[in-house]
Design an enzyme around this catalytic site. Structure first.
Site, short mmCIF file in Angstrom:
data_model
loop_
_atom_site.label_atom_id
_atom_site.label_comp_id
_atom_site.label_asym_id
_atom_site.label_seq_id
_atom_site.Cartn_x
_atom_site.Cartn_y
_atom_site.Cartn_z
N HIS A 275 -94.44 50.27 -44.81
CA HIS A 275 -93.80 49.18 -44.85
C HIS A 275 -92.43 50.05 -45.24
O HIS A 275 -91.16 49.14 -45.29
CB HIS A 275 -93.64 48.68 -45.47
CG HIS A 275 -95.03 47.64 -45.29
ND1 HIS A 275 -94.96 46.31 -44.35
CD2 HIS A 275 -96.00 47.72 -46.11
CE1 HIS A 275 -96.30 45.94 -44.73
NE2 HIS A 275 -96.97 46.20 -45.79
N GLU B 275 -86.27 63.39 -30.02
CA GLU B 275 -85.25 62.31 -29.75
C GLU B 275 -85.44 63.02 -28.29
O GLU B 275 -86.03 62.33 -27.36
CB GLU B 275 -83.72 62.30 -29.99
CG GLU B 275 -83.43 62.23 -31.47
CD GLU B 275 -82.36 62.84 -31.14
OE1 GLU B 275 -81.85 61.97 -32.81
OE2 GLU B 275 -81.67 63.11 -31.32
N SER C 154 -73.06 67.24 -33.44
CA SER C 154 -71.75 66.64 -33.46
C SER C 154 -70.54 67.45 -32.39
O SER C 154 -70.54 68.62 -32.52
CB SER C 154 -71.81 66.14 -34.84
OG SER C 154 -70.68 65.00 -34.75
N LYS D 6 -73.04 69.42 -39.00
CA LYS D 6 -74.09 68.46 -38.68
C LYS D 6 -75.33 68.74 -37.31
O LYS D 6 -74.90 69.52 -36.47
CB LYS D 6 -73.32 66.82 -38.18
CG LYS D 6 -75.07 66.13 -37.74
CD LYS D 6 -73.76 64.09 -37.47
CE LYS D 6 -74.69 63.23 -37.80
NZ LYS D 6 -76.44 62.75 -37.00
#
Length: 454
Positions: A178, A323, A310, A316
């Site tokens: 969870h 993805e 980025s 970053k």
């Protein structure tokens, strides 16, 4: 031109430029279906050419076609099968539902390549119908891609995941259910689980292959074989098998009418591919979670840094490969929705969504194969574990108190956990204050033992 008036065949031919090998029916289809700009997958075209090549040879054996004429057809079909004329098959994939337009495109190009000696219908298409040849070509194209691309690629990913599982077999980290802290696990076991999940996906795909190898060739228009010699389908498939292009055994089905009115084998293969997409989604999301951070996330593993993450935040780095594969998975799930609706669209003796089924199935195989290859080479092969952080997070987890249940009972352990949480102290320290002996703590709170199940 008045409403309802049709251009003559001569007018259509006059519009052809010298480098166009197709004929009237192809040109009409080009004009009728300017829909997506995506032609029928070239692999289907090439397999149609292979079928027509072997059909010409079989028709000679059956005494239905002149040997010299057949030789011309064989040579022309060979050239198409070898990819020499891929630009001659431009008809949109969203066309007549049987794929007749593409079948005629192939017939016409072959006829032209024979110098006009062969007739596209009477000779090139002898013993065939679009209704049996196009689904046959689609299924064979899918089998080829499964055998040559999907199976080796998923196997490579499984092997790489197994290698990471071995590398990380000594790394203890928090488990999570969870998205909340759970008892510790071994990082290597997580990667082993990913490999096992994909092994089951591979098993499903392999299980679906034999049905895909049973094709309706010889069924012609409605599945009863009218206009074709009764031995035609079996003889052609025997020749195709002997060519050695496929490992999966090829055969005609027990009932061709069933295979032309419905295409459950293609839907089943698409379903197996969808499960693979679902599994990859789980795996890639886990990798993203475990690599999140690096300062405020889980940061248990490090993925290879491939590019700037980025255009505005310097330094970053993002999980770009997972993805990308997540987007592949989304597309495959969408393709299976298309396959399901298309598979439901068989009416009486014919399914009229064969072209979109072929395109969707082949795209799913191609995307998954490419996506898994990139995931293997550019991500999984370079994953590193932050062993110290994994251990530190596991030691801080209140869930390790679960191992005390057998000695203290659930309710007493719950009191210890609540106090540890309230006072922001380690479970061991609070348990000691509650009178738990040190040897019990040493035995029960051994992280390596907990992570390996006891």
């Amino acid at each position: 031109m008045a409403p309802g008036e049709h251009r003559s065949d001569e007018q259509h031919r006059d519009e052809h430029t010298a480098d166009r090998l197709w004929g009237t029916e192809t040109q009409r289809a080009i004009e009728n279906f300017p829909i997506s700009g995506r032609p029928m997958p070239v692999s289907v075209v090439r397999w149609l050419a292979i079928i027509k090549r072997e059909a010409a040879r079989v028709n000679v054996e059956l005494g239905l076609l002149d040997d010299g004429l057949a030789g011309d057809i064989v040579a022309a079909a060979d050239a198409i099968a070898n990819g020499e004329h891929d630009d001659q098959f431009p008809i949109d994939v969203y066309q007549t539902g049987s794929g007749t337009s593409t079948n005629m495109n192939v017939n016409e190009v072959i006829a032209t390549l024979t110098g006009g000696v062969a007739h596209p219908n009477d000779h090139v298409n002898l013993g065939q119908s679009s209704n049996d040849t196009v689904p046959t070509a689609a299924q064979l194209a899918a089998l080829e891609l499964i055998e040559q691309r999907f199976v080796p690629t998923i196997g490579g990913l499984i092997d790489e995941l197994r290698a990471r599982a071995a590398d990380f077999d000594d790394v203890v980290k928090p488990g999570r259910t969870h998205l909340m802290d759970a008892v510790p696990v071994v990082l290597g076991h997580e990667f082993g689980a990913y490999a096992a999940q994909l092994e089951e996906c591979l098993e499903r795909v392999v299980t679906a292959q034999p049905a895909l190898g049973r094709v309706p060739l010889g069924g012609t228009a409605v599945g009863n074989g009218i206009g074709s010699h009764r031995e035609f389908g079996d003889l052609v498939l025997r020749r195709v098998s002997d060519a050695g292009l496929l490992v999966t055994p090829l055969a005609t089905p027990g009932d061709r009418i069933a295979r032309q009115g419905s295409h459950d084998a293609m839907v089943a293969m698409s379903g197996a591919l969808e499960v693979t997409a679902v599994a990859l989604t789980k795996i890639c999301n886990d990798l993203r979670w475990m690599a999140s951070g690096p300062d405020t996330g889980l940061a248990e593993i490090r993925l290879p840094a491939l590019q700037k993450g980025s255009s505005i935040m310097p330094g970053k780095v993002n999980p770009v490969i997972p993805e990308a594969v997540l987007q592949v998975a989304a597309r495959v799930v969408g393709n299976h929705a298309t396959m399901t609706v298309a598979g439901m669209s068989g009416t009486l003796e014919l399914n009229v969504m064969i072209p979109v089924m072929a395109a969707s199935l082949l795209e799913s195989i191609e995307l998954l194969s490419n996506g898994m290859g990139v995931l293997t080479d550019k991500c999984v092969a370079g994953i590193e574990a932050d062993r110290d952080r994994c251990r530190a997070l596991a030691e801080r987890s209140l869930a390790i108190a679960t191992a005390l249940n057998a000695d203290l009972g659930y309710e007493r352990v719950e009191q210890i956990v609540k106090e540890a949480d309230r006072t922001d102290r380690p479970v061991r320290e609070v348990a000691r204050e509650h009178g738990v002996e040190e040897f019990v703590l040493d035995r029960a709170l051994d992280l390596d033992r907990i992570a390996r199940g006891g």
